[in-house]
Design a protein around this motif. Structure first.
Motif, mmCIF file in Angstrom:
data_model
loop_
_atom_site.group_PDB
_atom_site.id
_atom_site.type_symbol
_atom_site.label_atom_id
_atom_site.label_comp_id
_atom_site.label_asym_id
_atom_site.label_seq_id
_atom_site.Cartn_x
_atom_site.Cartn_y
_atom_site.Cartn_z
ATOM 1 N N ASP A 13 0.799 -1.226 0.000
ATOM 2 C CA ASP A 13 0.000 0.000 0.000
ATOM 3 C C ASP A 13 0.833 1.279 0.000
ATOM 4 O OD1 ASP A 13 -2.401 -1.202 -0.186
ATOM 5 O OD2 ASP A 13 -3.049 -0.853 1.874
ATOM 6 N N PHE A 16 0.872 3.478 -2.996
ATOM 7 C CA PHE A 16 -0.413 4.073 -3.358
ATOM 8 C C PHE A 16 -0.764 5.257 -2.463
ATOM 9 C CE2 PHE A 16 -0.809 -0.342 -4.857
ATOM 10 C CZ PHE A 16 -1.052 -0.091 -6.195
ATOM 11 N N VAL A 17 -0.448 5.152 -1.175
ATOM 12 C CA VAL A 17 -0.814 6.259 -0.281
ATOM 13 C C VAL A 17 0.173 7.423 -0.354
ATOM 14 C CG1 VAL A 17 -2.097 4.769 1.315
ATOM 15 C CG2 VAL A 17 0.312 5.276 1.785
ATOM 16 N N THR A 18 1.333 7.201 -0.979
ATOM 17 C CA THR A 18 2.298 8.297 -1.082
ATOM 18 C C THR A 18 2.355 8.897 -2.484
ATOM 19 O OG1 THR A 18 4.023 6.680 -1.568
ATOM 20 C CG2 THR A 18 3.831 7.401 0.725
ATOM 21 N N GLY A 19 1.530 8.384 -3.387
ATOM 22 C CA GLY A 19 1.522 8.940 -4.745
ATOM 23 C C GLY A 19 2.626 8.388 -5.623
ATOM 24 N N TYR A 23 0.627 4.081 -12.759
ATOM 25 C CA TYR A 23 -0.352 3.612 -13.743
ATOM 26 C C TYR A 23 0.204 3.960 -15.122
ATOM 27 C CZ TYR A 23 -3.072 3.476 -9.488
ATOM 28 O OH TYR A 23 -3.472 3.209 -8.210
ATOM 29 N N MET A 194 -11.822 3.631 -12.067
ATOM 30 C CA MET A 194 -11.330 5.007 -11.844
ATOM 31 C C MET A 194 -10.238 5.384 -12.838
ATOM 32 S SD MET A 194 -13.244 6.250 -9.659
ATOM 33 C CE MET A 194 -12.413 7.828 -9.668
ATOM 34 N N ILE B 83 0.009 15.001 -3.093
ATOM 35 C CA ILE B 83 0.186 13.780 -2.298
ATOM 36 C C ILE B 83 1.664 13.523 -2.005
ATOM 37 C CG2 ILE B 83 0.178 12.270 -4.359
ATOM 38 C CD1 ILE B 83 -1.390 11.328 -0.981
ATOM 39 N N GLN B 96 -2.190 8.798 5.850
ATOM 40 C CA GLN B 96 -1.694 7.697 5.010
ATOM 41 C C GLN B 96 -1.643 6.393 5.807
ATOM 42 O OE1 GLN B 96 1.888 9.879 3.998
ATOM 43 N NE2 GLN B 96 1.204 10.168 1.876
ATOM 44 N N PHE B 99 -5.173 5.045 6.200
ATOM 45 C CA PHE B 99 -5.684 4.394 4.983
ATOM 46 C C PHE B 99 -5.127 2.975 4.862
ATOM 47 C CE2 PHE B 99 -8.152 6.979 1.840
ATOM 48 C CZ PHE B 99 -8.453 8.021 2.699
ATOM 49 N N CYS B 110 -7.940 6.354 -6.810
ATOM 50 C CA CYS B 110 -8.604 7.514 -6.184
ATOM 51 C C CYS B 110 -7.876 7.945 -4.927
ATOM 52 C CB CYS B 110 -10.068 7.175 -5.859
ATOM 53 S SG CYS B 110 -10.259 6.083 -4.419
ATOM 54 N N THR B 111 -6.945 7.099 -4.445
ATOM 55 C CA THR B 111 -6.362 7.284 -3.114
ATOM 56 C C THR B 111 -5.666 8.640 -2.903
ATOM 57 O OG1 THR B 111 -6.127 4.889 -3.033
ATOM 58 C CG2 THR B 111 -4.919 6.139 -1.379
ATOM 59 N N PRO B 112 -4.806 9.096 -3.833
ATOM 60 C CA PRO B 112 -4.175 10.398 -3.593
ATOM 61 C C PRO B 112 -5.211 11.522 -3.417
ATOM 62 C CG PRO B 112 -3.054 9.260 -5.371
ATOM 63 C CD PRO B 112 -4.291 8.461 -5.065
ATOM 64 N N ILE B 115 -6.993 11.117 -0.068
ATOM 65 C CA ILE B 115 -6.146 11.503 1.063
ATOM 66 C C ILE B 115 -6.025 13.032 1.135
ATOM 67 C CG2 ILE B 115 -3.753 11.456 1.906
ATOM 68 C CD1 ILE B 115 -3.667 8.490 1.169
#
Lengths: 749, 163
Positions: A13, A16-19, A23, A194, B83, B96, B99, B110-112, B115
């Motif tokens: 993860d 994904f949470v840090t950008g 993709y 998305m 982000i 973060q 999540f 969609c996460t960035p 957040i």
């Protein structure tokens, strides 16, 4: 140490949470941008395409039409032969662009290539296409009459027409106490992941590299090879992070063929990322109508079903659309012991955007049909939703359904009884009744499902143990959000009795992964996880043999437990996991690498879901609560499994009440993303998900069955039933819109 | 009003994640394309380019904005956080962490945006109710999770930030 069965946190993860996720549109490579000129007519002859002004736009490199692109293509887009009997469909393989006739509004007719996406946009507007409009046919019922033919060479719009017959239907109807008419309609949907579709293609020195937002990189490599005539050995397809797919990314699009062909022609990298409006044309789904009759006994026994299933294919057959007309009829009997069926399945072409598959693909339709039958018959006979199902559920397993599908394991009646209790169905029914007395329009719905999933025929897995004893798992499945990689790491860590932090799971690159089917149809944990178990066993076996030869003993003498190899006869002789790995690495053997193609086939999870719905005075419905009780076999990671119920459940809310790809009389999509109404955080219910403690395993080594699609398979039937309870009227369609709900409310006044 | 001739670029100065950038941009370039294409900050995603999905949400001068709906020139002189700028010294921000802990993402696209919107939401309202969280996120679409775990994560993040 044991990981399977626990809610282990997702392993990857952080990016994904840090950008830092990547993709396909995030890949930085100097590439030309592609954009498409699209048809403004549903059905028209292309008289002339004038590209001269487009080429004058600053930064535009080329504009290609059918004339330049199609000759490069030795074949075109066709149905997926792994799962579809392609001989039972009438179709022509679809090239990148139509040679002389457009068949839907939005069909691409030319590709514009330039140095930035803004100038490409400008140039698209400067391509002039002269059309000679033809009469379109956009409704399935009209197309079936063949008055306007869409593909002249096929001489008919009917691509598929097969009767699915079993048992003695006439006898069943003769013996019936009552015949009940049932209609079940699924309007057109859009999966709308998305991340819109995207591709980067680079062709240089005879080698093609493709970065592609896909669920099936290996299948796409073979399709690119077949269509472009480039040997597979010279094609690499990489699946970067994929931002959701829901089945929509199993299919190959003409735009993508045009991008790859342009890269071949120009010898330069070319990229295309769909805009949201393009994504909404690229993958549309569902759209089918069932009309039928049901022969019933007064006590609720269903004797037989006859009817017709009419399905829209859109203007062209896609890779996946053929699945629906084939599988829906076979799954209509569902979990019930109905033996007499006569269902004609007819799929037709229309001048509308092509249909692809969407989460559940055929099982949501079959479940909606049979569950509408159950609920409607219950209403007609004055029975309740639980007893009508109890009366008809299959009681002995394994069971061969009338079309030859073998249901593997379970206790369908037991689950219904337990589920109704655990989910508080009767309490909610009572609550709704009380609320309605106070003037609140609320209702409770229930539906049951049996799912066919974990489609074979095989999946690939490989395990490598490096010189330090760390483990790399290469899976043929292609996770894109489900968290399957974490589940597979749990499975392998358990099989090898090592810490999960030592396991890394990778997938999705055809140069790295020797073979692969991919992720779709709720198969990955079950077939991919089982392949991983099998290959882990092989690795362990090999390591035992290495320990044995080091000690100069027979392999039977070696025992392995929790990271340690021991000699049976002399427990003081031990070697650690790391030592054996290191010995293997330093030997002349190429080291610790094992690969496997694991073969197996379908399994059948099942469950009962309920929902509560509230309808306001303007006819707008909201699902308040959604509760699920499922037997999905052995649950590898309950948190990941529950997340699949949440996600599928919200898509069910969308399908049942809000989402519809509305087309006008020209077959033109007339909703934007904003008014297509993908549910947001404020329209969604509170979820409760319970997995049966007394589960019935599949015959896979994981014992799991599948959960990826369950809630979208049964959810629409559950929610429509709750809506009927709230409003006190019969509904047949998904979505049932506020207008239709309001009409029902008004007619009762 | 700024007058620009066709084909000409405009000089802008923006501070993104604490770094000052001076660039010449086409006046029609969207802020999201500026961040992604010019600065290489691809953490901010494009999901719909029509202000609907919120995948491109960033913080501009303290407020959350959908960067597909602003021109880069409109951000001249602004301070932006994306982000990539949320975690400091490679330590995850509590949002973060929350999540991750709560299974609040699946495909992650969609996460960035989720957040960043959460970041704004919790700045405005450090102790939101579940309903306020849902309302605060309703401009951000997720197609995978069904939102339940996202809402859980936001409430968890609020707790983490308060303590």
């Amino acid at each position: 140490m044991s990981y399977v069965g626990k809610p282990i946190k997702r392993l990857y993860d952080d990016k994904f949470v840090t950008g830092k996720s990547t993709y396909v549109d995030d890949i930085r490579i100097p590439a030309l941008y592609a954009g498409f000129v699209r048809s403004t007519y549903p059905h028209a002859i292309i008289k002339r395409i004038d590209i001269r002004d487009a080429l004058k736009v600053n930064g535009i490199v080329a504009v290609f039409t059918a004339k330049e692109i199609n000759p490069l293509l030795k074949g075109g887009i066709r149905p997926w032969p792994t799962y579809i009997d392609i001989r039972s469909f009438r179709y022509s393989e679809r090239k990148a662009f139509p040679n002389n006739k457009v068949k839907y509004v939005g069909e691409p007719v030319a590709i514009v290539l330039g140095q930035d996406k803004y100038s490409v946009r400008d140039a698209i507007d400067k391509v002039v296409v002269d059309y000679e409009p033809l009469k379109p046919v956009t409704k399935m019922e009209e197309a079936e009459k063949d008055q306007v033919i869409i593909h002249e060479e096929l001489k008919t719009n009917i691509s598929y027409k097969i009767p699915f017959k079993a048992g003695e239907v006439d006898k069943a109807f003769n013996e019936a106490d009552k015949v009940v008419r049932v209609e079940a309609i699924n309007e057109r949907l859009i999966p709308n992941p998305m991340e819109p579709r995207g591709i980067v293609a680079r062709y240089e020195a005879g080698t093609l590299s493709v970065w592609y937002s896909t669920q099936v990189p290996h299948y796409m490599r073979s399709e690119f090879s077949r269509i472009l005539g480039i040997p597979e050995s010279k094609i690499k397809v990489s699946m970067p992070d994929v931002g959701g797919a829901f089945g929509a990314k199993v299919h190959l699009m003409p735009e993508e063929l045009a991008v790859v062909a342009s890269s071949v022609i120009l010898g330069r990298p070319v990229r295309w990322t769909a805009t949201r409006s393009e994504e909404m044309l690229a993958s549309e789904a569902r759209h089918n109508v069932f009309t039928g009759e049901v022969a019933v006994k007064r006590d609720g026994t269903i004797l037989g079903i006859k009817g017709k299933l009419l399905l829209d294919l859109g203007a062209y057959i896609t890779v996946t659309a053929g699945i629906q007309p084939l599988i829906i009829p076979m799954m209509i009997p569902g979990p019930y012991k109905i033996r007499n069926l006569d269902i004609e399945s007819v799929a037709v072409y229309t001048n509308t955007p092509p249909i692809t598959m969407y989460r559940g693909a055929s099982r949501p339709e079959a479940t909606y049909i049979i569950e509408r039958i159950m609920s409607t018959v219950a209403d007609e006979l004055g029975l309740d939703d639980v007893s009508i199902r109890e009366k008809n559920l299959v009681t002995e397993l394994p069971y061969a359904n009338p079309f030859g599908l073998r249901y593997d394991s379970g206790d369908y009646v037991g689950l219904l009884r337990e589920g109704v209790k655990r989910l508080g169905y009767y309490e909610l029914k009572k609550w709704a009744e009380e609320e309605r007395k106070k003037g609140h329009r609320v209702g409770v719905g229930l539906a049951y499902y049996l799912e066919i999933c974990s489609f074979g025929p095989w999946e690939y897995a490989e395990v490598r143990v490096d010189e330090r004893g760390d483990v790399l798992v290469i899976t043929g499945t292609t996770p894109h959000g489900q968290g399957t990689e974490t589940a597979i790491a749990q499975i392998v860590a358990d099989a090898l009795q090592i810490d999960i932090s030592r396991v890394r799971v990778i997938w999705g690159d055809t140069d790295t992964v020797a073979a692969s089917m991919g992720t779709y149809g709720s198969r990955s944990v079950t077939i991919g996880g089982s392949a991983a178990i099998k290959v882990a066993e092989k690795i362990l076996d090999k390591m035992k043999r290495i320990a044995a030869s080091t000690w100069n003993v027979d392999v039977q003498e070696v025992q392995y437990e929790k990271g340690e190899f021991k000699l049976r006869s002399d427990p003081s002789k031990r070697m650690s996991w790391d030592d054996v790995a290191n010995i293997a690495y330093r030997s002349h053997d190429p080291g610790l690498v094992e690969k496997i193609i694991y073969e197996n086939d379908v399994t059948f999870p099942y469950g009962v879901h309920i929902a509560t719905v509230e309808v306001d005075d303007t006819g707008i419905a909201r699902v308040l609560e959604y509760r699920a009780y499922d037997d999905i076999g052995n649950v590898v990671n309950p948190a990941l499994a529950e997340a699949q119920i949440h996600g599928g459940g919200v898509q069910a809310v969308g399908q049942a009440l809000y989402e519809q790809a509305l087309l006008n009389e020209n077959g033109q999509l007339i909703v934007t993303y904003a008014d297509y109404y993908v549910p947001t955080a404020v329209e969604v219910p509170k979820f409760t998900s319970i997995f049966a403690d007394q589960y019935h395993p599949s015959n896979y080594p994981t014992g799991s069955k599948g959960v990826g699609e369950a809630a979208l398979i049964v959810g629409p039937a559950v929610i429509i039933r709750a809506l009927e309870d709230a409003v006190g009227a019969r509904f047949t369609k998904t979505p049932t819109t506020p207008e239709e709900i309001m009409k029902a409310i008004m007619s009762k006044r | 009003m700024l007058m620009v001739n066709q084909g000409e670029k405009v000089k802008i100065k923006v501070k993104v994640n604490g770094v000052l950038y001076e660039r010449y941009v086409s006046p029609r370039m969207l802020l999201v394309d500026f961040l992604r294409e010019e600065l290489g900050l691809t953490g901010t995603k494009i999901g719909c380019d029509t202000t609907t999905c919120g995948a491109c949400t960033v913080i501009l001068n303290g407020k959350s904005v959908k960067s597909c709906t602003l021109f880069a020139v409109q951000a001249d002189g602004a301070e932006i956080t994306t982000i990539e700028g949320l975690s400091v010294d490679s330590k995850l921000h509590p949002i973060q962490e929350a999540f991750k802990e709560n299974f609040a993402l699946q495909c992650g696209f969609c996460t960035p945006g989720m957040i960043m919107q959460t970041y704004f939401l919790l700045k405005e309202n450090p102790n939101p109710s579940e309903e306020e969280v849902r309302d605060g996120l309703h401009g951000n679409i997720c197609r995978c999770t069904g939102y339940q775990n996202i809402v859980k994560a936001v409430l968890d993040a609020a707790r983490r930030l308060r303590t």
